[in-house]
Design a protein around this motif. Structure first.
Motif, PDB file in Angstrom:
ATOM      1  N   GLU A  52       0.827  -1.211   0.000  1.00 49.67           N
ATOM      2  CA  GLU A  52       0.000   0.000   0.000  1.00 49.67           C
ATOM      3  C   GLU A  52       0.861   1.260   0.000  1.00 49.67           C
ATOM      4  OE1 GLU A  52      -3.353   2.108   2.805  1.00 49.67           O
ATOM      5  OE2 GLU A  52      -3.274  -0.080   2.744  1.00 49.67           O
ATOM      6  N   ASP A  53       1.912   1.252   0.790  1.00 44.77           N
ATOM      7  CA  ASP A  53       2.809   2.417   0.834  1.00 44.77           C
ATOM      8  C   ASP A  53       3.524   2.617  -0.497  1.00 44.77           C
ATOM      9  OD1 ASP A  53       2.365   3.133   3.613  1.00 44.77           O
ATOM     10  OD2 ASP A  53       3.400   1.260   4.077  1.00 44.77           O
ATOM     11  N   THR A  56       1.086   4.052  -2.999  1.00 47.20           N
ATOM     12  CA  THR A  56       0.844   5.475  -2.731  1.00 47.20           C
ATOM     13  C   THR A  56       1.963   6.328  -3.329  1.00 47.20           C
ATOM     14  OG1 THR A  56      -0.374   4.972  -0.711  1.00 47.20           O
ATOM     15  CG2 THR A  56       0.532   7.199  -0.912  1.00 47.20           C
TER      16      THR A  56
END
Length: 74
Positions: A52-53, A56
């Motif tokens: 997820e990071d 992003t």
């Protein structure tokens, strides 16, 4: 996310963008292969550990690229 992990993520993401840029501007397939493979390895590392990071950062990077392209065409 632990501070050291976050720093490593950002450091590797910056390295990834450099590798992608180098591969994109290579003169031939031989010069393109090494940075492209290294970029893929970094991306795989982080999509396994902090997907997820990584996504992003990747999305922000594309948004910046899109803004740069739009400013050049105006």
């Amino acid at each position: 996310m632990h501070k050291k992990v976050e720093e490593a993520l950002h450091q590797d993401f910056n390295r990834w963008t450099e590798l992608v840029d180098r591969a994109a501007h290579a003169e031939n397939e031989v010069e393109r292969e090494k940075p492209a493979l290294a970029a893929v390895e970094l991306e795989m590392k982080w999509t396994r550990t902090a997907a997820e990071d990584w996504r992003t950062l990747h999305n922000h990077w594309w948004e910046r690229i899109d803004r740069l392209r739009a400013s050049v065409t105006v």
